[in-house]
Enzyme design. Structure first.
Site, PDB file in Angstrom:
ATOM      1  N   THR A 155      -7.276  30.705  52.274  1.00  0.00           N
ATOM      2  CA  THR A 155      -8.610  31.233  52.009  1.00  0.00           C
ATOM      3  C   THR A 155      -9.101  30.662  50.692  1.00  0.00           C
ATOM      4  OG1 THR A 155      -9.977  33.226  51.953  1.00  0.00           O
ATOM      5  CG2 THR A 155      -7.787  33.402  50.927  1.00  0.00           C
ATOM      6  N   LYS A 195      -9.049  26.007  51.119  1.00  0.00           N
ATOM      7  CA  LYS A 195      -9.217  25.482  52.479  1.00  0.00           C
ATOM      8  C   LYS A 195      -9.264  23.948  52.516  1.00  0.00           C
ATOM      9  CE  LYS A 195     -11.256  29.593  54.581  1.00  0.00           C
ATOM     10  NZ  LYS A 195     -12.322  30.136  55.412  1.00  0.00           N
ATOM     11  N   ASP A 246     -11.848  29.538  62.132  1.00  0.00           N
ATOM     12  CA  ASP A 246     -13.075  30.294  61.832  1.00  0.00           C
ATOM     13  C   ASP A 246     -14.125  30.061  62.920  1.00  0.00           C
ATOM     14  OD1 ASP A 246     -12.208  31.524  59.504  1.00  0.00           O
ATOM     15  OD2 ASP A 246     -12.989  29.954  58.179  1.00  0.00           O
ATOM     16  N   GLY A 296     -27.068  29.181  55.098  1.00  0.00           N
ATOM     17  CA  GLY A 296     -25.868  28.776  54.366  1.00  0.00           C
ATOM     18  C   GLY A 296     -25.428  27.389  54.777  1.00  0.00           C
ATOM     19  N   ARG A 300     -29.803  27.603  49.984  1.00  0.00           N
ATOM     20  CA  ARG A 300     -30.349  27.547  48.620  1.00  0.00           C
ATOM     21  C   ARG A 300     -30.433  26.096  48.156  1.00  0.00           C
ATOM     22  NH1 ARG A 300     -26.814  30.555  44.147  1.00  0.00           N
ATOM     23  NH2 ARG A 300     -25.296  29.060  44.984  1.00  0.00           N
ATOM     24  N   THR A 301     -29.385  25.313  48.449  1.00  0.00           N
ATOM     25  CA  THR A 301     -29.370  23.895  48.095  1.00  0.00           C
ATOM     26  C   THR A 301     -29.733  23.095  49.351  1.00  0.00           C
ATOM     27  OG1 THR A 301     -27.543  24.452  46.626  1.00  0.00           O
ATOM     28  CG2 THR A 301     -27.923  22.105  47.018  1.00  0.00           C
ATOM     29  N   GLY A 337     -19.141  40.608  60.620  1.00  0.00           N
ATOM     30  CA  GLY A 337     -18.180  39.641  60.094  1.00  0.00           C
ATOM     31  C   GLY A 337     -16.734  40.043  60.312  1.00  0.00           C
TER      32      GLY A 337
HETATM   33  P1  NAP Z   1     -18.862  28.794  50.144  1.00  0.00           P
HETATM   34  O1  NAP Z   1     -18.320  27.585  50.793  1.00  0.00           O
HETATM   35  O2  NAP Z   1     -18.715  29.005  48.659  1.00  0.00           O
HETATM   36  O3  NAP Z   1     -20.449  28.836  50.504  1.00  0.00           O
HETATM   37  C1  NAP Z   1     -21.273  29.855  49.970  1.00  0.00           C
HETATM   38  C2  NAP Z   1     -22.655  29.756  50.617  1.00  0.00           C
HETATM   39  O4  NAP Z   1     -23.456  30.850  50.132  1.00  0.00           O
HETATM   40  C3  NAP Z   1     -23.428  28.471  50.261  1.00  0.00           C
HETATM   41  O5  NAP Z   1     -24.292  28.173  51.328  1.00  0.00           O
HETATM   42  C4  NAP Z   1     -24.210  28.921  49.017  1.00  0.00           C
HETATM   43  O6  NAP Z   1     -25.380  28.165  48.774  1.00  0.00           O
HETATM   44  C5  NAP Z   1     -24.596  30.323  49.427  1.00  0.00           C
HETATM   45  N1  NAP Z   1     -24.847  31.182  48.273  1.00  0.00           N
HETATM   46  C6  NAP Z   1     -23.942  31.669  47.391  1.00  0.00           C
HETATM   47  N2  NAP Z   1     -24.552  32.446  46.471  1.00  0.00           N
HETATM   48  C7  NAP Z   1     -25.876  32.441  46.799  1.00  0.00           C
HETATM   49  C8  NAP Z   1     -27.039  33.050  46.216  1.00  0.00           C
HETATM   50  N3  NAP Z   1     -26.946  33.829  45.127  1.00  0.00           N
HETATM   51  N4  NAP Z   1     -28.228  32.835  46.802  1.00  0.00           N
HETATM   52  C9  NAP Z   1     -28.330  32.052  47.910  1.00  0.00           C
HETATM   53  N5  NAP Z   1     -27.283  31.447  48.499  1.00  0.00           N
HETATM   54  C10 NAP Z   1     -26.061  31.644  47.942  1.00  0.00           C
HETATM   55  O7  NAP Z   1     -18.283  30.114  50.785  1.00  0.00           O
HETATM   56  P2  NAP Z   1     -17.830  30.316  52.318  1.00  0.00           P
HETATM   57  O8  NAP Z   1     -16.392  30.022  52.446  1.00  0.00           O
HETATM   58  O9  NAP Z   1     -18.801  29.609  53.181  1.00  0.00           O
HETATM   59  O10 NAP Z   1     -17.995  31.903  52.491  1.00  0.00           O
HETATM   60  C11 NAP Z   1     -19.273  32.506  52.616  1.00  0.00           C
HETATM   61  C12 NAP Z   1     -19.077  33.974  53.016  1.00  0.00           C
HETATM   62  O11 NAP Z   1     -18.515  34.004  54.314  1.00  0.00           O
HETATM   63  C13 NAP Z   1     -18.122  34.761  52.117  1.00  0.00           C
HETATM   64  O12 NAP Z   1     -18.655  36.060  51.936  1.00  0.00           O
HETATM   65  C14 NAP Z   1     -16.840  34.820  52.920  1.00  0.00           C
HETATM   66  O13 NAP Z   1     -16.073  35.985  52.645  1.00  0.00           O
HETATM   67  C15 NAP Z   1     -17.407  34.895  54.328  1.00  0.00           C
HETATM   68  N6  NAP Z   1     -16.464  34.401  55.346  1.00  0.00           N
HETATM   69  C16 NAP Z   1     -16.177  35.249  56.368  1.00  0.00           C
HETATM   70  C17 NAP Z   1     -15.311  34.841  57.369  1.00  0.00           C
HETATM   71  C18 NAP Z   1     -14.987  35.810  58.469  1.00  0.00           C
HETATM   72  O14 NAP Z   1     -13.954  35.628  59.124  1.00  0.00           O
HETATM   73  N7  NAP Z   1     -15.839  36.796  58.730  1.00  0.00           N
HETATM   74  C19 NAP Z   1     -14.742  33.565  57.342  1.00  0.00           C
HETATM   75  C20 NAP Z   1     -15.088  32.709  56.292  1.00  0.00           C
HETATM   76  C21 NAP Z   1     -15.948  33.148  55.291  1.00  0.00           C
HETATM   77  P3  NAP Z   1     -25.306  26.790  47.894  1.00  0.00           P
HETATM   78  O15 NAP Z   1     -24.844  25.696  48.820  1.00  0.00           O
HETATM   79  O16 NAP Z   1     -26.715  26.618  47.429  1.00  0.00           O
HETATM   80  O17 NAP Z   1     -24.336  27.066  46.768  1.00  0.00           O
END
Ligand code: NAP
Length: 277
Positions: free
Chosen positions: A71, A75, A112, A137, A161-162, A244
């Site tokens: 995690t 990853k 995932d 996202g 956002r980006t 989720g």
């Molecule tokens: P990540 O790779 O760090 O990506 C984060 C995403 O959120 C990016 O698109 C980022 O945008 C956006 N973001 C973060 N802060 C923001 C803000 N203040 N305003 C607008 N956009 C924002 O993280 P990830 O691994 O994809 O995880 C994302 C979420 O999914 C987490 O909460 C994680 O726990 C959850 N998740 C759940 C599962 C499940 O099994 N349910 C599996 C994996 C992940 P930028 O590109 O602009 O930074």
């Protein structure tokens, strides 16, 4: 329920590497599954500092660990450390599951995407071919969802956002409330795969709500005890919600099946995730 007594010389160890990792729900979920099937297995959380992750994965392989999850933030390292990668890993650019390759290393998979699809199929089954989805996202979770949805033939509108990162995944929608509400009105499925919504009592203002409509499928990959305020508000608007926790459950079930070769006891795992373990 059949229960294996306690760890002994034959116990097989699986686990999760992360930093931090102590709040992970995976140990409760997988240990409940091992107990249910009477397997002499144990699932452990390993806190691994980022600068030691390569060393940790090699060491866990050398110690005969029988399965690993990775995690945040490991990853990418998990993908790079593996001897081979599934098509999902190649497309997503990250691995959440490592499976012994029989030669002292691990092969990498990303469950995932499979977890998201199983959860969608369970909570709000829909034909995706030819349908459109708005994906919010462009991080690791969003890439997994994009791989899953495009594999089923859905057309993707992506907003992040980006902007630059969104463009890698689909047709870009500006990350502004008015544009997101307008796009949400047009699509069959809306998915939040940003990390917005992990905290706070109100739905994050960035996420679309006004554009959601009755009967539409709305999924949130973010999970937290009691559910996320955004999905709760969407549910009040009459949507078909996909939470989720379902994705978390089913990514775990898919990993469990690869490690043990046994069908995962999904209902037992679900109860463990909701604290009834
Ligand atoms: P990540 O790779 O760090 O990506 C984060 C995403 O959120 C990016 O698109 C980022 O945008 C956006 N973001 C973060 N802060 C923001 C803000 N203040 N305003 C607008 N956009 C924002 O993280 P990830 O691994 O994809 O995880 C994302 C979420 O999914 C987490 O909460 C994680 O726990 C959850 N998740 C759940 C599962 C499940 O099994 N349910 C599996 C994996 C992940 P930028 O590109 O602009 O930074």
């Amino acid at each position: 329920m059949s229960v294996h007594a306690s760890p002994d010389g034959h116990t097989r160890v699986a686990g999760i590497i992360g930093w931090p990792v102590e709040h992970s729900l995976s140990p409760a979920m997988h240990n409940a599954a091992f107990r249910e099937l009477g397997l002499n297995w144990l699932y452990v959380a390993f806190p691994v500092a980022p600068e030691r992750v390569r060393e940790a994965i090699a060491g866990l392989a050398a110690a005969g660990v029988a399965g690993l999850n990775a995690t945040i933030p490991h990853k990418t390292a998990a993908m790079e450390a593996a001897s081979s990668r599934s098509a999902a890993v190649e497309a997503i650019g990250a691995a959440n599951t490592l499976v012994p390759d029989g030669e002292g290393g691990f092969r990498a998979d990303n469950t995932d995407a499979e977890g998201f699809l199983r959860s969608l199929d369970e909570s709000a089954p829909m034909e995706l071919k030819g349908r459109s989805a708005l994906l919010l996202g462009a991080g690791g979770a969003a890439k997994a969802v994009a791989f899953a949805l495009s594999g089923r033939g859905a057309r993707l509108l992506v907003s992040n956002r980006t902007d630059r990162r969104a463009a890698e995944l689909g047709e870009v929608v500006p990350f502004r409330t008015d544009a997101l509400d307008a796009a949400a009105r047009e699509v069959d499925l809306v998915v939040n795969a940003t990390s917005l919504g992990l905290e706070g009592d109100a739905p994050p203002p960035e996420l679309p709500l006004a554009g959601l409509r009755r009967g539409q499928v709305v999924a949130d990959v973010v999970y937290r005890p009691g559910g996320t305020p955004w999905l709760a508000a969407a549910e009040e608007a009459g949507v078909r919600p996909v939470d989720g926790l379902g994705m978390l459950l089913h990514q775990g079930a898919a990993a469990f099946e690869q490690w043990t070769g046994r069908p995962a006891p999904v209902e037992v795992m679900r109860r463990a995730l909701s604290g009834g373990g």
